[in-house]
Design a protein around this motif. Sequence first.
Motif, PDB file in Angstrom:
ATOM      1  N   GLY A  54       0.845  -1.187   0.000  1.00 47.10           N
ATOM      2  CA  GLY A  54       0.000   0.000   0.000  1.00 47.10           C
ATOM      3  C   GLY A  54       0.878   1.234   0.000  1.00 47.10           C
ATOM      4  O   GLY A  54       1.740   1.407  -0.859  1.00 47.10           O
ATOM      5  N   SER A  55       0.700   2.093   1.012  1.00 48.07           N
ATOM      6  CA  SER A  55       1.524   3.305   1.113  1.00 48.07           C
ATOM      7  C   SER A  55       2.791   3.059   1.936  1.00 48.07           C
ATOM      8  O   SER A  55       3.676   3.916   1.989  1.00 48.07           O
ATOM      9  N   GLU A  56       2.885   1.882   2.559  1.00 47.37           N
ATOM     10  CA  GLU A  56       4.053   1.574   3.407  1.00 47.37           C
ATOM     11  C   GLU A  56       5.204   1.041   2.551  1.00 47.37           C
ATOM     12  O   GLU A  56       5.037   0.120   1.754  1.00 47.37           O
ATOM     13  N   ILE A  57       6.388   1.649   2.719  1.00 48.84           N
ATOM     14  CA  ILE A  57       7.584   1.172   2.027  1.00 48.84           C
ATOM     15  C   ILE A  57       8.294   0.161   2.919  1.00 48.84           C
ATOM     16  O   ILE A  57       8.667   0.476   4.058  1.00 48.84           O
ATOM     17  N   LEU A  58       8.470  -1.050   2.407  1.00 47.29           N
ATOM     18  CA  LEU A  58       9.137  -2.103   3.183  1.00 47.29           C
ATOM     19  C   LEU A  58      10.650  -2.073   3.030  1.00 47.29           C
ATOM     20  O   LEU A  58      11.390  -2.292   3.985  1.00 47.29           O
TER      21      LEU A  58
END
Length: 427
Positions: A54-58
């Motif tokens: 989603g909007s989270e960068i891993l």
Amino acid sequence: MNDTICALATAPGGALGIIRISGAQSFEILSRVFSKDISNAQPNTIHYGHIKNGSEILDECMVSIFRAPHSYTGEDSAEISCHGSRYILNKVLELLVQHGCRMAGPGEYTQRAYLNGKMDLSQAEAVADLIASTNRASHQLAMSQLRGGISSELARLREQLLKLTSLLELELDFSDHEDLEFADRSELLSLAQQIDTHITHLAQSFKTGQALKEGIPVAIVGAPNVGKSTLLNALLNEERAIVSDIQGTTRDTIEDTIQLGGITFRFIDTAGIRHTDDQIEQMGIERSVSAAQRARIIIMMAEPGVPYPDIDVRDDQTVIRIENKTDAFQAKFGIGIDELKQQLVAAIPHASDSDVIISNARHYEILTRAQEHLSQVIKGLNAQISGDLLSEDLRLVLSELGEITGQGQITPTEVLNNIFQHFCVGK
């Protein structure tokens, strides 16, 4: 084969981790979790970006693109190079599965490479051997097989067998035409014997191949107190075995390995061979004799005034005799150890790049069965039996040899499963 699969291809816990994806939907699925749309990316290119949920960068990573058929599996494939955090790698795999991938089974990438014609079965097995290689000799064996050494050798055998089969079929098809000349049975017999010699040579190389792959067994035998344990410690350059002036100290075999000249040697220090009424020591002596029987090389030790042990030696065993505690050899002070190491390396046949050595037990079993069928052909030719019966045995030989590469008649599913289940996940 219709699924798109993913798996970690590197050991977890390192600085970097590589995740492999392979299958028709590789680029579509990857585009859903990557910061760039790579669905139309050019083959053999690398792209920098981020893996996102989603909007989270891993993580920031590099993605390598391989388009069919120019990939390891022959399918559309990609490799994601991430940081080696277990958390990051597990989350990336979870994301890929959520978006349509399936976790790959052991060896599934190489199995797909085989099924897609990227390699034959013997080359696929060589991948596992290459991963498991622990010394220069086993690495060279695996590389030779991976480059198609066994495949080329079998192709030559197949060509000879097909020639023999064709001559027999011709004889059967036109046997009623008296005006036609066929190859006489002596020519057929000569060709069959040449093929038999070829297969025998390959099968006999298995002992050497297996030893190079797993380590050359070397038994150190002799009477008590001649310096066997001292020699083992000197070869290993460590105090591995207990050294004592008391006879019968070594009551069981002691094993350890070293590498010499790129070859692994498995040394076995054995109990001193002598007559004894001690039941436990006698058990150790029996194990000594058994170890000597299994060894490829036997180091027989003696000292001035003490005879060499009286044990049976096979023709395929190499015996190195050492008289310890002399000016020429003193294990305690390391005198003569370097020369002994050179003798050990020289005792092992060194294959050239053109030599084909069998190191796979499955291949050896198949060659043995092929030999049995071919022996029936040779017997039949000598007995002047009907060509149709000879042709059937020849077809069996061809079928057996085809199982090694998977290019003969239909290969049973059990054979494939048995081979690939021993691979690691990600390969």
